[in-house]
Each structure stands twice: as structure tokens, then as C-alpha cells.
Scaffold this motif. Structure first.
Motif, mmCIF file in Angstrom:
data_model
loop_
_atom_site.group_PDB
_atom_site.id
_atom_site.type_symbol
_atom_site.label_atom_id
_atom_site.label_comp_id
_atom_site.label_asym_id
_atom_site.label_seq_id
_atom_site.Cartn_x
_atom_site.Cartn_y
_atom_site.Cartn_z
ATOM 1 N N ASN A 84 -13.837 -17.017 12.523
ATOM 2 C CA ASN A 84 -13.333 -16.292 11.486
ATOM 3 C C ASN A 84 -14.461 -15.446 10.814
ATOM 4 O O ASN A 84 -14.606 -15.181 9.698
ATOM 5 N N SER A 108 -14.964 -12.294 10.694
ATOM 6 C CA SER A 108 -14.461 -11.107 9.811
ATOM 7 C C SER A 108 -13.846 -11.312 8.490
ATOM 8 O O SER A 108 -13.936 -10.892 7.440
ATOM 9 N N TYR A 167 -18.497 -11.743 16.548
ATOM 10 C CA TYR A 167 -17.163 -11.911 16.863
ATOM 11 C C TYR A 167 -16.664 -13.313 17.025
ATOM 12 O O TYR A 167 -17.496 -14.486 16.887
ATOM 13 N N ASP A 212 -10.760 -18.924 18.235
ATOM 14 C CA ASP A 212 -10.427 -18.778 16.866
ATOM 15 C C ASP A 212 -11.174 -19.596 16.296
ATOM 16 O O ASP A 212 -11.730 -19.278 14.965
ATOM 17 N N CYS A 262 -10.188 -7.856 13.597
ATOM 18 C CA CYS A 262 -10.376 -9.059 14.355
ATOM 19 C C CYS A 262 -11.240 -9.058 15.452
ATOM 20 O O CYS A 262 -11.801 -9.973 15.977
ATOM 21 N N ASN A 285 -7.257 -9.565 22.743
ATOM 22 C CA ASN A 285 -6.575 -9.082 21.769
ATOM 23 C C ASN A 285 -6.266 -7.770 22.191
ATOM 24 O O ASN A 285 -5.876 -6.726 21.300
ATOM 25 N N TRP A 310 -2.116 -7.273 16.384
ATOM 26 C CA TRP A 310 -2.541 -6.322 15.240
ATOM 27 C C TRP A 310 -1.679 -5.066 15.534
ATOM 28 O O TRP A 310 -1.709 -3.963 14.977
#
Length: 396
Positions: free
Chosen positions: A176, A178, A173, A28, A217, A251, A380
Motif C-alpha cells: 500500500n 501509494s 511499489y 498487494d 498504483c 497492472n 485503473w
């Protein structure tokens, strides 16, 4: 073409063996990463019946690719600028019995009538010549997929071409990415990463990054000519596709006909509704009856979940867990589900929701009693997925 392959600044568990971290914090917080997806190949559909052909086959509503551009997006662009293309779409082709076969990421380049020609004096060719649609698909089943599509084509006026040599798929990807590329300030072009659009050549393919149509994400996705590095991919920032695969697994997202077992997987159990792959308003397509019946029945008892494999001590498991392994309740031996994908100490599995979360910490792998299994609810997931299950359990 030579590309830099500098090692990622991840712990040894990722950079060497791709075993997952204890949590997602390091991915992340990492700078955004980019990978060329060698597991995907590009196919082109072209001809007057392109939209009609795909609409009758795939789970999503492809008609938007054939709709006229509205006022806001129909402004003619000069040949040195890129146009805004329709946002990509995720979809699947099913068996007549409603089981998963292949997944598709569909893209359409700017329509000819939205650009001035090279003289700058008139729009491009007549759009009635037909819509052109590109799809990135699982390379491991490419020949089989092309054969299947051509069987369904019959007399439809659509050419289906393998573009694997000319085009390749990329993903940006992690970190941050996105949030940094959010298009909130430009809602009319939502889903397009304008900072990544090519503005040098007025290209025909629309070489630009788009928000992944499944989940924000997951970052950005695009198809680009095979002999180029996409915009926003810095030297040394291209990384192995296995890191993207790890990001997906953490994810809770499967991709392709291996992670989503071909001819066996029920699309709703693999969360394809939550991944924006299914339209319930489009009308008939191959396999629609089972999907509609299962959806309107309202309860999905099993779903695909991210898994973490641990030793008794809580450390990451060193023993590999093979896809197909059964997840059981260690105390009773009751089967909870099956592992579908494994990458180091992370994986995906289709598990019964009542057992997966109720007995978290007491799950293990059949035949590997020292390997514990932790099921994780992705951030999500819609809240109603668990609420529906809890309601059904209470009624039962």
C-alpha cells in the motif's frame, strides 16, 4: 557498493522464476518494495532552449517546467533543506508517422532562484540561464536515442548529456505504498513524497521520491546519485527489478522500447493517454497528426491488456509463451491479437476488445493449443474505454 539482496518472501513461483501468482493479493499485501531500474538510464538536458526543444518533440506539455514558480512554491529554502520540485512527467517521442519510438520520465530539480545560496544572503543563480531537465529512458536504446535527439537539436541551445554513470532510477511499489505516502493533506505539493526528501545537504538535484506520473498504483519513482541508497529504502528491502516488471505487467502497463515496440506501436493502443503521456492541448509535435486524428475519431478497437497463461487444468502454464505469439479463438482459429511481453505465466498483449472479453476462457496461443489465455481488465481503466467500444459494436 555492496547492497543486501535478501530473497523476497514470495512463493517459489515469483522468487525463483518470476512466474506470476494466481492473483495479485500477495503482492498487494506485501510490504513496499524498492528496485533500482537497471533497464533505465538518465539523460540531462540543459540550456536556454531546453523547454522549447522538448516541447516540439514530445507528446506531453513540457512548458510547465519553464513556468515561474507561484507564490506557494516560490518561498526561498535555506541550503540545508530540499525544495519542492515540479512533479515528473511521462512522455514519448514518436516517428513522423505517429508510431512510438522512446518513452521519457522527465524530472526537473529545484530552480536556482527558489533556494538561498550557501551564504544564506541571496537567491541562487539567475534562472534565465535555462531550465535543467533530467529524463530516465530505456537503456537498451540509449545510444540510438541520444543520436536521434542530437539530429533534432539543429541550432537549439541545449546540451544533451548521458548521466548514466552519475545517476540511476529507482521505483518504490507494491503493498500500500501509494496510500501510505498519500499527499492529500498537502495538495499544494501533490505528487511529492516528503518523507523521502533529502534534507541533509540542500542538494542541487532534489533527491526525492515522486508519485509515478502514470498511475498511483505504480508507487513512487525518482532519480538518485549512483553511489547512494535512496531514503526510505531499508536494508534488505531492495529487490530485483523483475519484481517491479511483474507489478507493472499485472497492472497492464508496458515500459520502454521493447515492451512498446519501437517504430510499430500505436500509442493510443498502448494506453498512453490513460497513462498521462499525451497532451491534446499543447500544439504541434512530431507525429501529432495521427494521434489527434485517432483520438478524435473516438474508437480504439485494440488495446494493451494484462494476460494470464494457463493450462487446461487452470494451473499456471509451465510452457513459455514467446512475445510475438498470436492469440486466437480456439474454436475457430480467428486471430484476436498478439502477445507483446511475457514473464512466467503473465504477459501483456494487444487484443481486439470485442473478442478479448466476449470469448474469455476460449482463447489460446497459436501452435500451443494446451495453453489457454485469460485477458484481464485493469482496475485503473476508465469506464468509457469499454463503453465506447460497446457503443461502436452496437452501431456496427
Amino acid at each position: 557498493m555492496h547492497r543486501l539482496k535478501l530473497p523476497l518472501q514470495f512463493p517459489k513461483s515469483i522468487s525463483c522464476s518470476y512466474r506470476a501468482l494466481h492473483d495479485k493479493t500477495q503482492l498487494d499485501s506485501a510490504v513496499s518494495l524498492a528496485s533500482v531500474l537497471k533497464s533505465r538510464a538518465v539523460v540531462r538536458f540543459r540550456g536556454p532552449d531546453t523547454v522549447k526543444f522538448l516541447q516540439g518533440l514530445l507528446t506531453n506539455d513540457v512548458r510547465k517546467f519553464g513556468e515561474p514558480m507561484d507564490e506557494k512554491t516560490s518561498t526561498l529554502a535555506p541550503p540545508n533543506l530540499s525544495c519542492v520540485s515540479e512533479r515528473p512527467m511521462y512522455a514519448a517521442l514518436l516517428t513522423p508517422q505517429g508510431r512510438f519510438l522512446y518513452d521519457f520520465f522527465l524530472y526537473t530539480p529545484p530552480r536556482p532562484d527558489t533556494k538561498l545560496d550557501r551564504t544564506g544572503s541571496a537567491p541562487g543563480p539567475d534562472p534565465d540561464e535555462g531550465v535543467e531537465v533530467f529524463a530516465d529512458v530505456d537503456v537498451s536504446v540509449l545510444d540510438e536515442l541520444l543520436s536521434t535527439l542530437k539530429k533534432y537539436r539543429l541550432r537549439a541551445k541545449v546540451d544533451i548529456e548521458n548521466m548514466a554513470q552519475e545517476l540511476q532510477c529507482w521505483q518504490r511499489y507494491a503493498g500500500n505504498v501509494s496510500e501510505k505516502s498519500s499527499s492529500v493533506e498537502e495538495p499544494e505539493a501533490a505528487g511529492v513524497d516528503h518523507s523521502g526528501m533529502s534534507s541533509a545537504r540542500g542538494n542541487a538535484l532534489g533527491w526525492q521520491w515522486f508519485k509515478d506520473p502514470r498511475l498511483d498504483c505504480l508507487g513512487f519513482r525518482g532519480i538518485f546519485p549512483s553511489d547512494t541508497i535512496p531514503p526510505l529504502v531499508e536494508a534488505g528491502k531492495e529487490t530485483d527489478e523483475q519484481n517491479y516488471r511483474l507489478w507493472r505487467i499485472e497492472n497492464g502497463v508496458a515500459e520502454g522500447s521493447t515492451e512498446i515496440p519501437k517504430g510499430e506501436a500505436i500509442p493510443l493502443e498502448y494506453n498512453l493517454v490513460g497513462l498521462n503521456a499525451i497532451s491534446f492541448d499543447k500544439g504541434c509535435y512530431v507525429g501529432q497528426e495521427l494521434i489527434a486524428r485517432t483520438h478524435h475519431r473516438g474508437v480504439i478497437r485494440k488495446r494493451l491488456l494484462p494476460l494470464r497463461f494457463l493450462e487446461e487444468s487452470g494451473e499456471e502454464a509451465k510452457q513459455n509463451v514467446a512475445p510475438g505469439s498470436e492469440v486466437i479463438v480456439s474454436a475457430t482459429g480467428k486471430k484476436v491479437g498478439t502477445v507483446t511481453t511475457q514473464l512466467g505465466c503473465r504477459g501483456l498483449g494487444v487484443l481486439r476488445l470485442d473478442e478479448a472479453f466476449k470469448r474469455s476462457g476460449s482463447l489460446t496461443i497459436q501452435g500451443q493449443k494446451d495453453t489457454k489465455v485469460e485477458a484481464i481488465k485493469p482496475d485503473w481503466w476508465p469506464a468509457e474505454w469499454l463503453q465506447e467500444h460497446q457503443h461502436q459494436s452496437a452501431v456496427a
